[in-house]
Design a protein around this motif. Structure first.
Motif, mmCIF file in Angstrom:
data_model
loop_
_atom_site.group_PDB
_atom_site.id
_atom_site.type_symbol
_atom_site.label_atom_id
_atom_site.label_comp_id
_atom_site.label_asym_id
_atom_site.label_seq_id
_atom_site.Cartn_x
_atom_site.Cartn_y
_atom_site.Cartn_z
ATOM 1 N N TYR A 91 -8.559 85.040 26.322
ATOM 2 C CA TYR A 91 -7.442 85.129 27.268
ATOM 3 C C TYR A 91 -7.569 84.001 28.280
ATOM 4 C CZ TYR A 91 -7.180 89.833 25.348
ATOM 5 O OH TYR A 91 -7.093 90.897 24.490
ATOM 6 N N PRO A 92 -6.461 83.388 28.663
ATOM 7 C CA PRO A 92 -6.526 82.307 29.662
ATOM 8 C C PRO A 92 -6.789 82.858 31.058
ATOM 9 C CG PRO A 92 -4.239 82.796 29.119
ATOM 10 C CD PRO A 92 -5.080 83.636 28.195
ATOM 11 N N GLU A 151 -5.205 82.321 33.650
ATOM 12 C CA GLU A 151 -3.956 82.694 34.324
ATOM 13 C C GLU A 151 -3.669 84.187 34.211
ATOM 14 O OE1 GLU A 151 -3.908 78.419 33.530
ATOM 15 O OE2 GLU A 151 -4.341 80.171 32.283
ATOM 16 N N PRO A 174 0.334 79.458 18.802
ATOM 17 C CA PRO A 174 0.975 79.720 20.092
ATOM 18 C C PRO A 174 1.035 81.229 20.364
ATOM 19 C CG PRO A 174 2.645 79.307 18.436
ATOM 20 C CD PRO A 174 1.315 79.247 17.733
ATOM 21 N N TYR A 175 0.776 81.612 21.598
ATOM 22 C CA TYR A 175 0.745 83.030 21.965
ATOM 23 C C TYR A 175 1.714 83.336 23.103
ATOM 24 C CZ TYR A 175 -3.416 83.810 19.164
ATOM 25 O OH TYR A 175 -4.296 83.926 18.110
ATOM 26 N N LEU A 222 3.042 85.256 29.759
ATOM 27 C CA LEU A 222 2.441 83.926 29.815
ATOM 28 C C LEU A 222 2.465 83.302 28.425
ATOM 29 C CD1 LEU A 222 -0.737 84.848 31.904
ATOM 30 C CD2 LEU A 222 1.392 83.848 32.765
ATOM 31 N N ARG A 223 2.604 82.010 28.380
ATOM 32 C CA ARG A 223 2.516 81.268 27.121
ATOM 33 C C ARG A 223 1.243 80.431 27.131
ATOM 34 N NH1 ARG A 223 7.170 80.879 24.017
ATOM 35 N NH2 ARG A 223 8.997 81.902 24.929
ATOM 36 N N TRP A 224 0.519 80.501 26.029
ATOM 37 C CA TRP A 224 -0.656 79.658 25.890
ATOM 38 C C TRP A 224 -0.900 79.418 24.408
ATOM 39 C CZ3 TRP A 224 -5.735 80.895 24.012
ATOM 40 C CH2 TRP A 224 -5.874 82.205 23.544
ATOM 41 N N GLU A 225 -1.846 78.578 24.079
ATOM 42 C CA GLU A 225 -2.118 78.290 22.676
ATOM 43 C C GLU A 225 -3.580 77.939 22.488
ATOM 44 O OE1 GLU A 225 -0.803 73.587 22.509
ATOM 45 O OE2 GLU A 225 0.726 75.119 22.105
ATOM 46 N N ARG A 226 -4.028 78.037 21.252
ATOM 47 C CA ARG A 226 -5.390 77.609 20.928
ATOM 48 C C ARG A 226 -5.374 76.837 19.611
ATOM 49 N NH1 ARG A 226 -9.177 82.415 18.344
ATOM 50 N NH2 ARG A 226 -7.700 83.133 16.755
ATOM 51 N N ASN A 235 -2.140 89.886 23.567
ATOM 52 C CA ASN A 235 -1.904 88.575 22.985
ATOM 53 C C ASN A 235 -1.103 88.771 21.701
ATOM 54 O OD1 ASN A 235 -3.057 86.294 24.312
ATOM 55 N ND2 ASN A 235 -5.108 86.978 23.766
ATOM 56 N N THR A 243 -2.415 74.915 15.372
ATOM 57 C CA THR A 243 -2.283 75.428 16.730
ATOM 58 C C THR A 243 -1.581 76.768 16.687
ATOM 59 O OG1 THR A 243 -2.197 73.219 17.695
ATOM 60 C CG2 THR A 243 -1.300 75.014 19.018
#
Length: 253
Positions: A26-27, A29, A241-242, A189-193, A141, A239
């Motif tokens: 988890y980020p 943020e 995206p979450y 929230l938007r994030w990616e790994r 997520n 990648t």
């Protein structure tokens, strides 16, 4: 739980090591937003992390200075949590019947876990163990299925796996609050790994809808996914995206 739910819930123990290694984290943020909505820092807060699994979120809560106690029903998942994070205390229990005194926590958190509970029982239990002004925080997520390759993957999994969506999801779980007139604050929230193709498949195979399958069937599904994704990502990396949904519910006065 129904027999089907029970089978899915019990499927995580045997894949605990893989779950811990491959599932997304988890980020930072997320915890910034949790503190903002809760109106207090996590530092020195008494937190019950329910359905803690292998402790992916539990460790991050502890790193923010929370006094966190993991609550986990699966022996396999709890064993992995103890092995990886021996300083975090673990109690065997479920959200529908929390083994704690009234008013003993500042926060109750569910990371990827609230949909395994019966909200008619788990929400009153959370409110019971929370102190005045305490909060219940739920977060998930979820891979962004609006992205074409993830949408295509979901279509393949729905066709191959009869129980792909059996336990409901974020919307189904949180609908309970609207039906019962309980105010909820929500942040997305938007994030990616960046992961390897094999890392993505390892994450996928730790999901209950695959973990419950006989090994031969599971390997066929994974082989089909490996082939389909290799055509899209020939270099073997991708990648993910979450969309990370956080829901915060304050204990009624």
């Amino acid at each position: 739980m129904t027999d089907l739910q029970q089978a899915h819930a019990l499927s995580f123990g045997p894949v605990a090591a893989q779950y811990d290694a491959a599932r997304p984290s988890y980020p930072a943020e997320l915890f910034d937003e949790l503190e903002r909505l809760a109106g207090r820092p996590l530092k020195d807060a008494d937190v019950l992390d329910v359905g803690a699994g292998t402790g992916i979120a539990t460790r991050l809560l502890a790193a923010r200075g929370a006094r966190v106690l993991a609550v986990e029903p699966s022996d396999g998942m709890a064993a992995r949590l103890r092995a990886v994070s021996p300083r975090i205390p673990v109690v065997k229990g479920v959200g529908d019947a929390l083994p704690f005194h009234d008013g003993s926590a500042d926060l109750v958190t569910y990371a990827q876990a609230f949909h395994w509970t019966d909200p008619d029982r788990s929400v009153p239990e959370a409110f019971r163990v929370l102190r005045p002004e305490g909060v219940l925080a739920l977060f998930w997520n979820v891979k962004d299925r609006a992205v074409p390759w993830l949408r295509a993957q979901e279509e393949r999994l729905v066709a191959a796996l009869p129980s792909y969506h059996f336990y409901g999801g974020v919307t189904d779980a949180v609908t309970w609050f609207g039906e019962h007139g309980v105010p909820v604050e929500r942040v997305t929230l938007r994030w990616e790994r960046r992961v390897t193709l094999e890392g993505h498949l390892a994450d996928l195979s730790s999901r209950s809808y695959l973990a419950v399958l006989p090994s031969g069937q599971r390997e066929r599904v994974l082989a089909a996914e490996r082939s389909a994704l290799a055509a899209v990502f020939p270099d073997g990396s991708l990648t993910e995206p979450y969309l990370l949904d956080l829901f915060v519910v304050r204990r009624p006065r």
